[in-house]
Scaffold this active site. Structure first.
Site, PDB file in Angstrom:
ATOM      1  CG  ASP A   2      -2.191   0.785   1.080  1.00 59.78           C
ATOM      2  OD1 ASP A   2      -3.271   0.166   1.120  1.00 59.78           O
ATOM      3  OD2 ASP A   2      -2.126   2.025   0.915  1.00 59.78           O
ATOM      4  CG  ASP A  31       2.453   4.694  -6.828  1.00 57.74           C
ATOM      5  OD1 ASP A  31       1.506   4.074  -7.367  1.00 57.74           O
ATOM      6  OD2 ASP A  31       2.675   5.903  -7.036  1.00 57.74           O
ATOM      7  CB  VAL A  32      -0.372  -0.507  -7.411  1.00 61.99           C
ATOM      8  CG1 VAL A  32      -0.374  -1.364  -6.162  1.00 61.99           C
ATOM      9  CG2 VAL A  32      -1.483   0.534  -7.390  1.00 61.99           C
ATOM     10  CG  ASN A  34      -8.512  -4.450  -3.113  1.00 62.38           C
ATOM     11  OD1 ASN A  34      -9.703  -4.460  -3.438  1.00 62.38           O
ATOM     12  ND2 ASN A  34      -8.055  -3.736  -2.090  1.00 62.38           N
ATOM     13  CE1 TYR A  90     -13.510   2.780  -8.942  1.00 61.45           C
ATOM     14  CE2 TYR A  90     -15.525   1.986  -9.967  1.00 61.45           C
ATOM     15  CZ  TYR A  90     -14.575   1.902  -8.956  1.00 61.45           C
ATOM     16  OH  TYR A  90     -14.702   0.956  -7.982  1.00 61.45           O
ATOM     17  CE  LYS A 135     -12.261  -0.647 -10.046  1.00 60.35           C
ATOM     18  NZ  LYS A 135     -11.152  -1.308  -9.316  1.00 60.35           N
ATOM     19  CB  THR A 142     -14.764   1.096   1.670  1.00 58.76           C
ATOM     20  OG1 THR A 142     -14.913   1.725   0.387  1.00 58.76           O
ATOM     21  CG2 THR A 142     -15.106  -0.373   1.553  1.00 58.76           C
TER      22      THR A 142
END
Ligand code: NAD
Length: 254
Positions: free
Chosen positions: A37, A58-59, A85, A153, A157, A188
């Protein structure tokens, strides 16, 4: 249950929401968890809580992603599960008419390119082992359109879903399963922040959920643990919807 006893699981975005609930669930089912993360404040304490390992990552950065999976292999011996994720849903990603190229690209990088990088990093270890389970977080918006748009977004996805399906097909006979997890709205920080500024938008979405509420992160984590475990051994290349019935509904109960 100890379905993940002896397994090493990498979870990105493991410091909050769905990722955090899954880190806890994986650990409760016996896995050693490597948490990746950007949140360096929460990371060490999350890893400590479950006796796991935190790696700042950092992905969107290829070298950092490679190192995340290398740590799992080097320090814990294998990469059995990858829960890719981490994701963002910023307010400047909105209708296509208002969304600028900057917001578009940022969301594509964090939500889609990251999954490409994580799969690319995890797969060689899993192929060498002849076994592995990859779960990539997509969303129900990958399969349905919303008038309350977040255009980048949604497109990101859709990309995660299509990529996961293709990887699932490509590597099926080499023992690696790849599934796209498609959650409905989940309670969340990601969703809370988005809806705090626009309660009408939240109410509008609630109407379409047959179960009449948002999911709790634990309910998604249960599905991820199932996909990670051998209980789902005949499930790959799937769009695994955990959506409170949204995608099945035409008219919902009052
Ligand atoms: P969250 O905001 O609670 O947690 C996201 C985590 O990802 C945070 O810990 C954050 O620090 C981390 N992160 C963000 N950018 C990162 C980066 N560049 N590198 C590494 N880590 C980074 O979000 P959440 O609601 O738990 O969402 C998790 C995933 O589920 C996302 O991919 C999201 O798109 C997806 N999802 C969420 C919902 C929902 O309603 N909450 C619904 C469907 C899908």
């Amino acid at each position: 249950m100890s379905r993940l006893q002896g397994r090493v699981a990498v979870v990105t975005g493991g410091c909050s929401g769905i990722g955090l609930a899954t880190v806890r669930r994986f650990a409760a089912e016996g896995a050693t968890v490597v948490v990746g993360d950007v949140d360096v404040d929460r990371g060490p304490e999350v890893a400590d809580e479950v006796g796991g390992r935190f790696v700042e990552v950092d992905v969107t950065d290829p070298a950092q992603v490679d190192e995340l999976f290398a740590v799992a292999k080097r320090e814990h011996g294998s990469v059995d599960v990858a829960f890719n994720n981490a994701g963002i849903s910023p307010p400047d990603d909105d209708s296509i008419l208002e969304t600028g190229l900057d917001a578009w690209q940022r969301v594509q990088q964090v939500n889609l390119t990251s999954v490409y990088l994580c799969c690319k990093a995890a797969l060689p270890y899993m192929l060498e082992q002849g076994k592995g389970s990859i779960i990539n977080t997509a969303s129900f918006v990958a399969v349905m359109g919303a008038a309350t748009s977040q255009i980048s977004y949604t497109a990101s996805k859709g990309g995660v879903l299509a990529m996961s399906r293709e990887l699932g097909v490509q590597f099926a006979r080499q023992g690696v399963r790849v599934n796209a997890l498609c959650p409905g709205p989940v309670n969340t920080p990601l969703l809370q922040e988005l809806f705090a500024s626009d309660p009408e938008r939240a109410a509008r979405r609630m109407v379409h959920i047959p179960l009449g509420r948002f999911a709790e992160p634990d309910e998604i984590a249960g599905a991820v643990a199932f996909l990670a475990s051998d209980d789902s051994s005949f499930i790959t290349a799937s769009q695994f919807l955990v959506d409170g019935g949204i995608s099945g509904a035409y008219v919902t109960p009052l």
